[in-house]
Write an enzyme that holds these catalytic residues in place. Sequence first.
Site, PDB file in Angstrom:
ATOM      1  N   ARG A 288      19.714  -7.416  17.025  1.00 15.18           N
ATOM      2  CA  ARG A 288      20.719  -6.538  17.506  1.00 15.18           C
ATOM      3  C   ARG A 288      20.626  -5.774  18.693  1.00 15.18           C
ATOM      4  O   ARG A 288      21.652  -5.288  19.366  1.00 15.18           O
ATOM      5  CB  ARG A 288      20.982  -5.537  16.117  1.00 15.18           C
ATOM      6  CG  ARG A 288      22.450  -5.300  15.999  1.00 15.18           C
ATOM      7  CD  ARG A 288      22.804  -4.426  15.135  1.00 15.18           C
ATOM      8  NE  ARG A 288      21.631  -4.135  13.897  1.00 15.18           N
ATOM      9  CZ  ARG A 288      21.882  -3.925  12.601  1.00 15.18           C
ATOM     10  NH1 ARG A 288      22.820  -3.593  12.265  1.00 15.18           N
ATOM     11  NH2 ARG A 288      20.638  -3.508  11.927  1.00 15.18           N
TER      12      ARG A 288
ATOM     13  N   HIS B  48      -0.296 -16.052   6.059  1.00 14.36           N
ATOM     14  CA  HIS B  48      -1.047 -15.976   7.224  1.00 14.36           C
ATOM     15  C   HIS B  48      -2.487 -16.431   6.961  1.00 14.36           C
ATOM     16  O   HIS B  48      -3.398 -17.028   7.782  1.00 14.36           O
ATOM     17  CB  HIS B  48      -0.508 -15.237   8.226  1.00 14.36           C
ATOM     18  CG  HIS B  48      -1.390 -13.983   8.065  1.00 14.36           C
ATOM     19  ND1 HIS B  48      -1.077 -12.887   7.203  1.00 14.36           N
ATOM     20  CD2 HIS B  48      -2.755 -13.411   8.699  1.00 14.36           C
ATOM     21  CE1 HIS B  48      -1.858 -11.968   7.371  1.00 14.36           C
ATOM     22  NE2 HIS B  48      -2.797 -12.006   8.165  1.00 14.36           N
TER      23      HIS B  48
ATOM     24  N   HIS C 292      -2.479 -13.291  -0.270  1.00 15.41           N
ATOM     25  CA  HIS C 292      -3.678 -13.531   0.275  1.00 15.41           C
ATOM     26  C   HIS C 292      -4.917 -13.800  -0.584  1.00 15.41           C
ATOM     27  O   HIS C 292      -5.788 -14.707  -0.664  1.00 15.41           O
ATOM     28  CB  HIS C 292      -3.907 -12.689   1.415  1.00 15.41           C
ATOM     29  CG  HIS C 292      -3.061 -12.169   2.231  1.00 15.41           C
ATOM     30  ND1 HIS C 292      -1.980 -13.137   2.676  1.00 15.41           N
ATOM     31  CD2 HIS C 292      -2.564 -11.128   3.011  1.00 15.41           C
ATOM     32  CE1 HIS C 292      -1.177 -12.471   3.590  1.00 15.41           C
ATOM     33  NE2 HIS C 292      -1.407 -11.399   3.899  1.00 15.41           N
TER      34      HIS C 292
ATOM     35  N   LYS D 275      -6.903  -0.177   2.069  1.00 14.46           N
ATOM     36  CA  LYS D 275      -6.409   0.299   3.389  1.00 14.46           C
ATOM     37  C   LYS D 275      -7.527   1.637   3.423  1.00 14.46           C
ATOM     38  O   LYS D 275      -8.129   2.018   2.665  1.00 14.46           O
ATOM     39  CB  LYS D 275      -5.132   0.914   3.595  1.00 14.46           C
ATOM     40  CG  LYS D 275      -3.912  -0.308   3.422  1.00 14.46           C
ATOM     41  CD  LYS D 275      -3.640  -0.732   4.638  1.00 14.46           C
ATOM     42  CE  LYS D 275      -2.459  -1.833   4.494  1.00 14.46           C
ATOM     43  NZ  LYS D 275      -2.365  -2.880   5.405  1.00 14.46           N
TER      44      LYS D 275
HETATM   45  C1  BG6 Z   1      -0.434  -8.498   6.051  1.00 11.25           C
HETATM   46  C2  BG6 Z   1      -0.301  -7.220   5.444  1.00 11.25           C
HETATM   47  O1  BG6 Z   1       0.147  -9.778   5.485  1.00 11.25           O
HETATM   48  O2  BG6 Z   1      -2.013  -8.859   6.206  1.00 11.25           O
HETATM   49  C3  BG6 Z   1      -0.751  -6.073   6.034  1.00 11.25           C
HETATM   50  O3  BG6 Z   1       0.986  -6.989   5.100  1.00 11.25           O
HETATM   51  C4  BG6 Z   1      -2.328  -6.372   6.432  1.00 11.25           C
HETATM   52  O4  BG6 Z   1      -0.707  -4.930   5.409  1.00 11.25           O
HETATM   53  C5  BG6 Z   1      -2.511  -7.664   6.977  1.00 11.25           C
HETATM   54  O5  BG6 Z   1      -2.837  -5.392   7.255  1.00 11.25           O
HETATM   55  C6  BG6 Z   1      -3.837  -7.907   7.282  1.00 11.25           C
HETATM   56  O6  BG6 Z   1      -4.091  -9.224   7.815  1.00 11.25           O
HETATM   57  P1  BG6 Z   1      -5.333  -9.820   8.833  1.00 11.25           P
HETATM   58  O7  BG6 Z   1      -5.064 -10.806   9.310  1.00 11.25           O
HETATM   59  O8  BG6 Z   1      -5.464  -8.607   9.674  1.00 11.25           O
HETATM   60  O9  BG6 Z   1      -6.638  -9.619   7.870  1.00 11.25           O
END
Ligand code: BG6
Length: 524
Positions: free
Chosen positions: A68, A203, A266, A366
């Site tokens: 947007r 990811h 993850h 965290k």
């Molecule tokens: C993300 C989370 O999927 O992964 C984040 O939403 C997190 O909160 C991140 O910080 C961590 O990814 P990586 O690749 O830095 O370990």
Amino acid sequence: MSAPTPTAAPVEESAIPAFPAMRLAQPVTITILGASGDLTRRKLLPALYAMYAQGLLPKEFAIVGVARREHDDNSFRAFAEEALRAFARLPVRDEVLRSFCARLHYHRGDIEQYEAYRSLHARLFDRRLFPPHRLFYLSIRPELFSPVLGHMKAAGLVEPHDAEHWTRVVIEKPFGHDLDSARALNRDVLTHLHESQVFRIDHYLGKETVQNILSFRFANAIFEPLFNSHLVDHIQITAAETVGMESGRGAYYDASGALRDMLQNHLLQLMCLVTMEPPASLTAEALHNEKVKVLQSIRPLDEATLPAAVVRAQYRAGVQNGAAVPSYREEERIAQDSKTETYVALRLHIDNWRWAGAPIYLRTGKRLARRVTEIAVQFKKPPLQLFQLVECEGDVCDLTGASPNQLVFRIQPDEGISLQFAAKRPVMQLQVENVAMDFSYSATWRKQLPEAYERLLLDVLRGDSTLFTRSDEVEAAWRVVDPILSAWSSNPDFPLAFYAPGSWGPAEADALFTGPDQSWRNPA
Ligand code: BG6
């Protein structure tokens, strides 16, 4: 011809056929919905640039950002340039940057409104600029996934899965916020798209070290026979982060928490890879099948077992790396009485022949002491503690120095794998200490590892969904965490522990361990 040698250094465009075998032929338009967001700046544009600089994008391609925000093609290119200068993995070369940015376009529109898709469709009609195969990246709020797909379909942006020109859609996490919503979302997504067109991203699966878990286990004959509860005492998986709430994320995170944000996706994926059976082949289907079987074998937590198997916690205010940091509840856009967990630890059991009796411990949080993600497979002690029986006279004998063998997959940082074992110290007394056989990526290959998003985007372009999650896999993962979410929401008195920033989490998590030789590894 010698095999193509990957290189970390960017190559000039003229030298682009550095990867002849991998260069993709199919001309593609990559459309990022939600293009003004943080993911686009930090991850997607840098990944696409790295792919381009290494010759991994097709000769003909265009990237269209949709959002947007007030932009035209030129100002979007300037936005991209700023992002690449700040976040590119590879050094940015002006010429390469210029030719990359020339492929960028901006389409201004409200992604919640059908009109944005109708006008996008009209614009993409220009085949000279916008090649016919289409990849859409949904970098948008999860509640918009279904309506956006509906608009895309209605506007004619989605071709059937067997059409001449493919349409593929990448869906960012979170995929649902519990089992019911994930099921509903799968249903919606699959009314608009065929499963082969859907790429649900996690990811972590694109990280080199994560992909290597299967190579380590199944490309070697010597390790796999060790992976079972006859020899393994337990497995512990840690994903620790030092960051707190990154700016702008508070509202998302407070509604999500560590269990949904990290563990459901993850950590469970890491667990699947390290515990699954050998797949029948390396096809996407075969791998997904094995991962689903692991998730289905997890002993469901219930009201009786849950309190002793789950710890949730939040970080307090304190000092981390010498700087004062606020408590979670004082962070921007976090409710002052929030019970959202910034740390969660679990004990799970995989009830199958291979793993019965070997608990799996998972934790993530965290503002912990170090940024580290690792999987540690801890073996049982030798059946006979021979060395404890040796009598020492005179000099001190240190026979307690040996602890159980551990195989550690260092996912990040300092990527590698180490096997710890006991060795006799080279002294005149009998002393035993822990040493390690160590494999390190940086020492072995001396190259920067590719970013997960580079590999994953390449796989979408190739139509390979191996490193993505299938609908039933996502649902099976939600089924594991759903009882925990219900227990937390239905019982306001479910304990919430607190921990100091820069620590390894709450002491309560130590109580999860059930065996005598079990404790969290807190890597220095
Ligand atoms: C993300 C989370 O999927 O992964 C984040 O939403 C997190 O909160 C991140 O910080 C961590 O990814 P990586 O690749 O830095 O370990």
